[in-house]
Write a protein that holds these residues in place. Structure first.
Motif, PDB file in Angstrom:
ATOM      1  N   TYR A  97      23.912  40.440  26.622  1.00 25.88           N
ATOM      2  CA  TYR A  97      24.906  39.587  27.161  1.00 25.88           C
ATOM      3  C   TYR A  97      25.021  38.805  25.744  1.00 25.88           C
ATOM      4  O   TYR A  97      23.618  38.291  25.967  1.00 25.88           O
ATOM      5  CB  TYR A  97      24.031  38.593  28.609  1.00 25.88           C
ATOM      6  CG  TYR A  97      24.478  39.063  30.101  1.00 25.88           C
ATOM      7  CD1 TYR A  97      25.430  39.409  30.646  1.00 25.88           C
ATOM      8  CD2 TYR A  97      23.375  40.049  30.538  1.00 25.88           C
ATOM      9  CE1 TYR A  97      25.385  39.365  31.849  1.00 25.88           C
ATOM     10  CE2 TYR A  97      23.441  40.908  32.244  1.00 25.88           C
ATOM     11  CZ  TYR A  97      24.118  40.159  32.387  1.00 25.88           C
ATOM     12  OH  TYR A  97      24.524  41.139  33.359  1.00 25.88           O
ATOM     13  N   PHE A  98      26.341  37.927  25.497  1.00 24.56           N
ATOM     14  CA  PHE A  98      26.118  37.202  25.176  1.00 24.56           C
ATOM     15  C   PHE A  98      25.755  35.545  25.809  1.00 24.56           C
ATOM     16  O   PHE A  98      26.847  35.267  26.998  1.00 24.56           O
ATOM     17  CB  PHE A  98      27.063  37.294  24.247  1.00 24.56           C
ATOM     18  CG  PHE A  98      27.446  38.004  22.626  1.00 24.56           C
ATOM     19  CD1 PHE A  98      26.922  37.348  21.793  1.00 24.56           C
ATOM     20  CD2 PHE A  98      28.376  38.779  22.976  1.00 24.56           C
ATOM     21  CE1 PHE A  98      26.850  38.189  20.206  1.00 24.56           C
ATOM     22  CE2 PHE A  98      27.716  39.432  21.765  1.00 24.56           C
ATOM     23  CZ  PHE A  98      27.408  39.115  20.656  1.00 24.56           C
ATOM     24  N   GLY A 142      31.190  35.557  34.973  1.00 22.19           N
ATOM     25  CA  GLY A 142      30.760  34.004  34.691  1.00 22.19           C
ATOM     26  C   GLY A 142      30.984  33.389  34.092  1.00 22.19           C
ATOM     27  O   GLY A 142      32.145  33.242  33.321  1.00 22.19           O
ATOM     28  N   SER A 143      29.564  33.017  33.727  1.00 20.31           N
ATOM     29  CA  SER A 143      29.829  32.043  32.666  1.00 20.31           C
ATOM     30  C   SER A 143      29.192  31.966  30.963  1.00 20.31           C
ATOM     31  O   SER A 143      28.563  31.978  30.025  1.00 20.31           O
ATOM     32  CB  SER A 143      28.356  30.619  32.801  1.00 20.31           C
ATOM     33  OG  SER A 143      28.660  29.869  33.724  1.00 20.31           O
ATOM     34  N   TYR A 144      28.767  33.720  31.383  1.00 22.04           N
ATOM     35  CA  TYR A 144      28.256  34.387  30.273  1.00 22.04           C
ATOM     36  C   TYR A 144      29.124  35.916  29.861  1.00 22.04           C
ATOM     37  O   TYR A 144      29.971  36.197  30.097  1.00 22.04           O
ATOM     38  CB  TYR A 144      26.799  35.306  30.225  1.00 22.04           C
ATOM     39  CG  TYR A 144      25.748  34.316  31.085  1.00 22.04           C
ATOM     40  CD1 TYR A 144      25.362  33.608  30.014  1.00 22.04           C
ATOM     41  CD2 TYR A 144      25.622  33.688  32.436  1.00 22.04           C
ATOM     42  CE1 TYR A 144      24.411  32.250  30.681  1.00 22.04           C
ATOM     43  CE2 TYR A 144      25.038  33.028  32.976  1.00 22.04           C
ATOM     44  CZ  TYR A 144      24.595  32.059  31.561  1.00 22.04           C
ATOM     45  OH  TYR A 144      23.664  30.581  31.908  1.00 22.04           O
ATOM     46  N   MET A 145      28.777  36.661  28.732  1.00 18.47           N
ATOM     47  CA  MET A 145      29.624  38.023  28.241  1.00 18.47           C
ATOM     48  C   MET A 145      28.918  38.831  28.332  1.00 18.47           C
ATOM     49  O   MET A 145      27.726  39.178  27.570  1.00 18.47           O
ATOM     50  CB  MET A 145      30.215  37.403  27.186  1.00 18.47           C
ATOM     51  CG  MET A 145      30.947  38.218  26.489  1.00 18.47           C
ATOM     52  SD  MET A 145      33.073  38.765  27.170  1.00 18.47           S
ATOM     53  CE  MET A 145      33.130  37.016  26.652  1.00 18.47           C
ATOM     54  N   TYR A 174      25.373  32.426  15.499  1.00 20.74           N
ATOM     55  CA  TYR A 174      25.191  31.560  16.244  1.00 20.74           C
ATOM     56  C   TYR A 174      26.637  30.433  16.834  1.00 20.74           C
ATOM     57  O   TYR A 174      26.457  29.991  17.513  1.00 20.74           O
ATOM     58  CB  TYR A 174      23.822  30.636  16.233  1.00 20.74           C
ATOM     59  CG  TYR A 174      23.706  29.581  18.105  1.00 20.74           C
ATOM     60  CD1 TYR A 174      23.058  30.410  19.218  1.00 20.74           C
ATOM     61  CD2 TYR A 174      24.429  28.471  17.823  1.00 20.74           C
ATOM     62  CE1 TYR A 174      22.903  29.711  20.155  1.00 20.74           C
ATOM     63  CE2 TYR A 174      23.629  27.441  18.264  1.00 20.74           C
ATOM     64  CZ  TYR A 174      22.969  28.553  19.873  1.00 20.74           C
ATOM     65  OH  TYR A 174      23.042  27.747  21.083  1.00 20.74           O
ATOM     66  N   THR A 175      26.969  30.305  15.919  1.00 21.46           N
ATOM     67  CA  THR A 175      28.185  29.105  15.716  1.00 21.46           C
ATOM     68  C   THR A 175      29.511  28.999  15.951  1.00 21.46           C
ATOM     69  O   THR A 175      30.239  29.029  16.097  1.00 21.46           O
ATOM     70  CB  THR A 175      28.512  28.393  14.168  1.00 21.46           C
ATOM     71  OG1 THR A 175      28.939  29.380  12.984  1.00 21.46           O
ATOM     72  CG2 THR A 175      27.078  27.321  13.648  1.00 21.46           C
ATOM     73  N   VAL A 176      29.398  30.704  16.154  1.00 26.85           N
ATOM     74  CA  VAL A 176      30.557  31.722  16.453  1.00 26.85           C
ATOM     75  C   VAL A 176      30.073  32.641  18.008  1.00 26.85           C
ATOM     76  O   VAL A 176      31.495  32.656  18.819  1.00 26.85           O
ATOM     77  CB  VAL A 176      31.033  32.294  15.419  1.00 26.85           C
ATOM     78  CG1 VAL A 176      32.430  33.391  15.855  1.00 26.85           C
ATOM     79  CG2 VAL A 176      31.631  31.408  13.465  1.00 26.85           C
ATOM     80  N   GLN A 177      28.949  32.898  17.614  1.00 27.46           N
ATOM     81  CA  GLN A 177      29.078  33.881  18.599  1.00 27.46           C
ATOM     82  C   GLN A 177      27.570  33.791  19.967  1.00 27.46           C
ATOM     83  O   GLN A 177      27.854  34.018  21.023  1.00 27.46           O
ATOM     84  CB  GLN A 177      28.903  35.518  18.681  1.00 27.46           C
ATOM     85  CG  GLN A 177      29.978  35.912  17.473  1.00 27.46           C
ATOM     86  CD  GLN A 177      29.366  37.430  16.551  1.00 27.46           C
ATOM     87  OE1 GLN A 177      28.323  37.220  15.557  1.00 27.46           O
ATOM     88  NE2 GLN A 177      29.852  38.371  17.034  1.00 27.46           N
ATOM     89  N   GLY A 178      27.444  33.061  19.484  1.00 23.58           N
ATOM     90  CA  GLY A 178      25.867  32.529  20.202  1.00 23.58           C
ATOM     91  C   GLY A 178      24.961  33.498  20.292  1.00 23.58           C
ATOM     92  O   GLY A 178      25.143  34.308  19.078  1.00 23.58           O
TER      93      GLY A 178
END
Length: 202
Positions: A97-98, A142-145, A174-178
């Motif tokens: 998950y992202f 939901g809130s995740y990828m 992290y600033t783009v994809q987390g």
């Protein structure tokens, strides 16, 4: 020579000295929905722990942005090559998950195999660094990828009987994809050893 597929998901979080930290960006997470993907590989499968994937994960990311370099983390889980067998491993499949719904895309991946050291990851045996996945699927959950990836192990590796450890990291800004986290498995009792996790620079 046939290249066989190796599918592994993490089992549960277990922290010990040497493969441990407490400071981490979202070290684990949980979705409210079932994990949406299954393996796509149709060839011979050597080891498959993709039986009952949980909708939770453990952070295992190599960060590329300057502000997150020290928060790079790595999860590792064990597997056993049975007595008298020799395995040729040509592919690794992994769920994950992202966090927070970022569209991660097929980020490159680090795959490492370790020898066993008394129930912990020991000497690094093989490393496949900055590898582009041969297959990558993701969908907003939901809130995740939610993600599913496969990586070709080239050249393939041969392992004789014994216990080994596998780690998987997705390389991410992290600033783009987390964060990216390796998918966990709903297993009770545990399969083999409990997983190990480290955050070596923090």
């Amino acid at each position: 020579m046939t290249k066989n597929t190796f599918t592994l998901t993490l089992i549960t979080l277990f922290m010990l000295a040497g493969f441990i930290s407490v400071a981490q960006k979202a070290p684990s997470g949980q979705s409210d929905n079932p994990y949406p993907f299954g393996p796509t590989e149709t060839g011979p499968v050597l080891y498959d722990q993709f039986v009952n994937p949980a909708s939770s994960w453990l952070n295992s990311s190599e960060y590329t942005d300057a502000g997150s370099l020290a928060l790079t983390s790595e999860g590792a889980d064990d597997f056993d090559v049975p007595t008298g067998e020799t395995w040729e491993i040509g592919k690794v499949a992994f769920p994950g998950y992202f966090g927070y719904g970022q569209a991660g895309g097929a980020g490159n991946v680090n795959i490492r195999f370790y020898a066993d050291d008394n129930g912990m990851p020991g000497t690094e045996l093989h490393a496949f660094v900055n590898v582009t996945p041969s297959h990558w699927t993701e969908t907003l959950d939901g809130s995740y990828m939610a993600t599913y990836g496969e990586v070709e192990i080239s050249p393939s590796i041969t392992l004789t009987e014994g216990k080994y450890w596998l780690s998987c990291q997705v390389i991410t800004d992290y600033t783009v994809q987390g964060d990216w986290g390796w998918g966990l498995e709903n297993n009770n009792p545990w399969v083999g050893e409990k997983l190990h996790w480290r955050n070596p620079l923090d």
